[in-house]
Design a protein around this motif. Sequence first.
Motif, PDB file in Angstrom:
ATOM      1  N   THR A   1      45.408  56.390 -81.183  1.00 41.38           N
ATOM      2  CA  THR A   1      45.893  56.199 -79.958  1.00 41.38           C
ATOM      3  C   THR A   1      46.508  57.816 -79.379  1.00 41.38           C
ATOM      4  O   THR A   1      46.010  57.903 -78.058  1.00 41.38           O
ATOM      5  N   PRO A   2      47.174  58.341 -80.320  1.00 43.02           N
ATOM      6  CA  PRO A   2      47.592  59.812 -79.751  1.00 43.02           C
ATOM      7  C   PRO A   2      46.285  60.643 -79.385  1.00 43.02           C
ATOM      8  O   PRO A   2      46.446  61.355 -78.502  1.00 43.02           O
ATOM      9  N   ALA A   3      45.319  60.577 -80.386  1.00 40.28           N
ATOM     10  CA  ALA A   3      44.261  61.622 -80.306  1.00 40.28           C
ATOM     11  C   ALA A   3      43.501  61.204 -79.015  1.00 40.28           C
ATOM     12  O   ALA A   3      43.063  62.326 -78.356  1.00 40.28           O
ATOM     13  N   PHE A   4      43.406  60.015 -78.678  1.00 43.36           N
ATOM     14  CA  PHE A   4      42.631  59.968 -77.316  1.00 43.36           C
ATOM     15  C   PHE A   4      43.304  60.092 -76.138  1.00 43.36           C
ATOM     16  O   PHE A   4      43.053  60.608 -75.044  1.00 43.36           O
ATOM     17  N   ALA A   5      44.853  59.989 -76.098  1.00 40.06           N
ATOM     18  CA  ALA A   5      45.610  60.115 -75.043  1.00 40.06           C
ATOM     19  C   ALA A   5      45.613  62.046 -74.962  1.00 40.06           C
ATOM     20  O   ALA A   5      45.489  62.335 -73.946  1.00 40.06           O
ATOM     21  N   ILE A   6      45.453  62.591 -76.050  1.00 36.46           N
ATOM     22  CA  ILE A   6      45.622  64.146 -76.077  1.00 36.46           C
ATOM     23  C   ILE A   6      44.134  64.489 -75.243  1.00 36.46           C
ATOM     24  O   ILE A   6      43.957  65.245 -74.441  1.00 36.46           O
ATOM     25  N   TYR A   7      43.006  63.891 -75.933  1.00 37.71           N
ATOM     26  CA  TYR A   7      41.789  64.308 -75.600  1.00 37.71           C
ATOM     27  C   TYR A   7      41.489  64.076 -73.913  1.00 37.71           C
ATOM     28  O   TYR A   7      41.150  64.923 -73.357  1.00 37.71           O
ATOM     29  N   PHE A   8      41.944  63.032 -73.582  1.00 48.12           N
ATOM     30  CA  PHE A   8      41.666  62.785 -71.990  1.00 48.12           C
ATOM     31  C   PHE A   8      42.449  63.613 -71.294  1.00 48.12           C
ATOM     32  O   PHE A   8      42.001  64.049 -70.033  1.00 48.12           O
ATOM     33  N   SER A   9      43.691  63.583 -71.634  1.00 47.33           N
ATOM     34  CA  SER A   9      44.580  64.232 -70.571  1.00 47.33           C
ATOM     35  C   SER A   9      44.571  65.873 -70.776  1.00 47.33           C
ATOM     36  O   SER A   9      44.675  66.353 -69.659  1.00 47.33           O
ATOM     37  N   PHE A  10      44.403  66.453 -71.872  1.00 54.05           N
ATOM     38  CA  PHE A  10      44.055  67.919 -71.679  1.00 54.05           C
ATOM     39  C   PHE A  10      42.593  68.108 -71.226  1.00 54.05           C
ATOM     40  O   PHE A  10      42.559  69.201 -70.424  1.00 54.05           O
ATOM     41  N   TYR A  11      41.661  67.358 -71.270  1.00 54.59           N
ATOM     42  CA  TYR A  11      40.418  67.319 -70.757  1.00 54.59           C
ATOM     43  C   TYR A  11      40.827  67.571 -69.186  1.00 54.59           C
ATOM     44  O   TYR A  11      40.149  68.578 -68.200  1.00 54.59           O
ATOM     45  N   GLU A  12      41.259  66.627 -68.660  1.00 55.81           N
ATOM     46  CA  GLU A  12      41.706  66.427 -67.375  1.00 55.81           C
ATOM     47  C   GLU A  12      42.528  68.002 -66.692  1.00 55.81           C
ATOM     48  O   GLU A  12      42.395  68.405 -65.632  1.00 55.81           O
ATOM     49  N   ALA A  13      43.385  68.235 -67.288  1.00 52.42           N
ATOM     50  CA  ALA A  13      44.370  69.272 -67.274  1.00 52.42           C
ATOM     51  C   ALA A  13      43.639  70.728 -67.048  1.00 52.42           C
ATOM     52  O   ALA A  13      43.597  71.593 -66.082  1.00 52.42           O
ATOM     53  N   ILE A  14      42.792  70.807 -68.198  1.00 55.56           N
ATOM     54  CA  ILE A  14      41.845  71.765 -68.066  1.00 55.56           C
ATOM     55  C   ILE A  14      41.020  71.992 -66.990  1.00 55.56           C
ATOM     56  O   ILE A  14      40.540  73.088 -66.357  1.00 55.56           O
ATOM     57  N   ARG A  15      40.388  70.921 -66.721  1.00 56.18           N
ATOM     58  CA  ARG A  15      39.079  70.660 -65.625  1.00 56.18           C
ATOM     59  C   ARG A  15      39.885  71.174 -64.251  1.00 56.18           C
ATOM     60  O   ARG A  15      39.240  71.822 -63.630  1.00 56.18           O
TER      61      ARG A  15
ATOM     62  N   LEU B   1      45.466  53.871 -74.116  1.00 54.15           N
ATOM     63  CA  LEU B   1      44.712  52.591 -74.485  1.00 54.15           C
ATOM     64  C   LEU B   1      43.249  52.622 -74.538  1.00 54.15           C
ATOM     65  O   LEU B   1      42.919  51.526 -75.472  1.00 54.15           O
ATOM     66  N   ALA B   2      42.765  53.437 -74.296  1.00 58.02           N
ATOM     67  CA  ALA B   2      41.102  53.530 -74.675  1.00 58.02           C
ATOM     68  C   ALA B   2      41.059  53.643 -76.090  1.00 58.02           C
ATOM     69  O   ALA B   2      40.255  52.933 -76.798  1.00 58.02           O
ATOM     70  N   GLY B   3      42.025  54.395 -76.811  1.00 59.16           N
ATOM     71  CA  GLY B   3      42.069  54.599 -78.170  1.00 59.16           C
ATOM     72  C   GLY B   3      42.473  53.441 -78.934  1.00 59.16           C
ATOM     73  O   GLY B   3      41.772  53.032 -80.066  1.00 59.16           O
ATOM     74  N   ALA B   4      43.238  52.656 -78.439  1.00 58.11           N
ATOM     75  CA  ALA B   4      43.671  51.396 -79.026  1.00 58.11           C
ATOM     76  C   ALA B   4      42.618  50.411 -79.031  1.00 58.11           C
ATOM     77  O   ALA B   4      42.443  49.542 -79.574  1.00 58.11           O
ATOM     78  N   ALA B   5      42.098  50.368 -77.922  1.00 58.27           N
ATOM     79  CA  ALA B   5      41.025  49.253 -77.402  1.00 58.27           C
ATOM     80  C   ALA B   5      39.939  48.936 -78.400  1.00 58.27           C
ATOM     81  O   ALA B   5      39.345  48.124 -78.634  1.00 58.27           O
ATOM     82  N   GLN B   6      39.412  50.242 -78.975  1.00 58.30           N
ATOM     83  CA  GLN B   6      38.225  50.357 -79.792  1.00 58.30           C
ATOM     84  C   GLN B   6      38.649  50.143 -81.483  1.00 58.30           C
ATOM     85  O   GLN B   6      37.749  50.050 -82.184  1.00 58.30           O
ATOM     86  N   LEU B   7      39.979  49.767 -81.721  1.00 58.57           N
ATOM     87  CA  LEU B   7      40.457  49.533 -82.999  1.00 58.57           C
ATOM     88  C   LEU B   7      39.759  48.579 -83.568  1.00 58.57           C
ATOM     89  O   LEU B   7      39.194  48.880 -84.981  1.00 58.57           O
ATOM     90  N   PRO B   8      39.332  47.380 -83.162  1.00 62.68           N
ATOM     91  CA  PRO B   8      38.676  46.317 -84.043  1.00 62.68           C
ATOM     92  C   PRO B   8      37.232  46.599 -84.624  1.00 62.68           C
ATOM     93  O   PRO B   8      36.811  46.121 -85.331  1.00 62.68           O
ATOM     94  N   LEU B   9      36.613  47.700 -83.803  1.00 60.35           N
ATOM     95  CA  LEU B   9      35.256  48.059 -84.103  1.00 60.35           C
ATOM     96  C   LEU B   9      35.479  49.323 -85.008  1.00 60.35           C
ATOM     97  O   LEU B   9      34.767  49.591 -85.897  1.00 60.35           O
ATOM     98  N   SER B  10      36.216  50.306 -84.682  1.00 60.89           N
ATOM     99  CA  SER B  10      36.265  51.617 -85.064  1.00 60.89           C
ATOM    100  C   SER B  10      36.666  51.661 -86.478  1.00 60.89           C
ATOM    101  O   SER B  10      36.256  52.530 -87.323  1.00 60.89           O
ATOM    102  N   CYS B  11      37.741  50.727 -87.021  1.00 60.08           N
ATOM    103  CA  CYS B  11      38.310  50.770 -88.214  1.00 60.08           C
ATOM    104  C   CYS B  11      37.151  50.303 -89.283  1.00 60.08           C
ATOM    105  O   CYS B  11      36.915  51.228 -90.213  1.00 60.08           O
TER     106      CYS B  11
END
Length: 282
Positions: free
Chosen positions: A165-179, A101-111
């Motif tokens: 969308t998948p990049a930020f899902a991977i980023y935040f979930s793997f960060y938490e798992a490794i932490r 959701l975080a990745g999708a939320a920034q699309l209007p500005l990020s693109c």
Amino acid sequence: MAEEFEAGWIGGLAQVALGHPLDTIKVRLQAQNMRQISYRGTFHCVSSIVRQESALGLCKGMLSPMLTITTLNAIAFGVRGNVLRLHDSPTLLDHWVAGGLAGAAQLPLSCPAELVKTRMQMSGVGEGTTIRGYTGSLRTLMGIYRSDGLVGCYRGVLITAMRDTPAFAIYFSFYEAIRRILERRNTHGVLTECLAGGTGGALSWALTYPIDVIKSRLQADGAGGVARYTGIRDAVIQCVRNDSFASLHAGIGVAMVRAFVVNAFVFTVFVYSRKLLVEEGM
């Protein structure tokens, strides 16, 4: 709630300052015509840019991300933090959903920001990947708007969504798992944030990198006057058919180094900035 956005904004400053020169190298390697290669590798790319354009060539297009990535990071970390607040004990799946959701939320500005950054980073490249005439971030954006309208400013929005969308899902979930793994092994503090943030960032890039290559090619395409691709499918087919499957991983070495170093730094800055903001009641 506000401290998530504020700390994310501070983390964005750290990301641009440390990561933009490496991102310029990545984009140059990704977008070059593999049949008329301008750069033989990372070190040749760096030396060519410095020799032909000075060291400032590595910072081309930096104003756009300096103005936008800070805001994008604030959105990403802010949305993630507030989605996680909906759960008493967030699971890794919750972190995955919050990241997406975080990745999708920034699309209007990020693109449009990515489009301007890519056009700026490719400006001045020789024949074979010629993209000239982009002398400032705002001027580049206005030039795109005048020639292609609002739709042109969102060139590559679908492929950007497919990446982010998948990049930020991977980023935040793997960060938490490794932490969590590190904390169970009594590793705490800065080292935990660096290792978890860096590894999460590197895995995120590794798993979505071919999509990023296509995004870079599509957003750089046509800026020199002749468009090569008609869409995402055509870009993938041409990349594989004309430039080989390896072209989908062009520049991955520098991207992995950048991803680990930058995200280790960004997450550490975010976590400790947030703690400071909470303690001071800002």
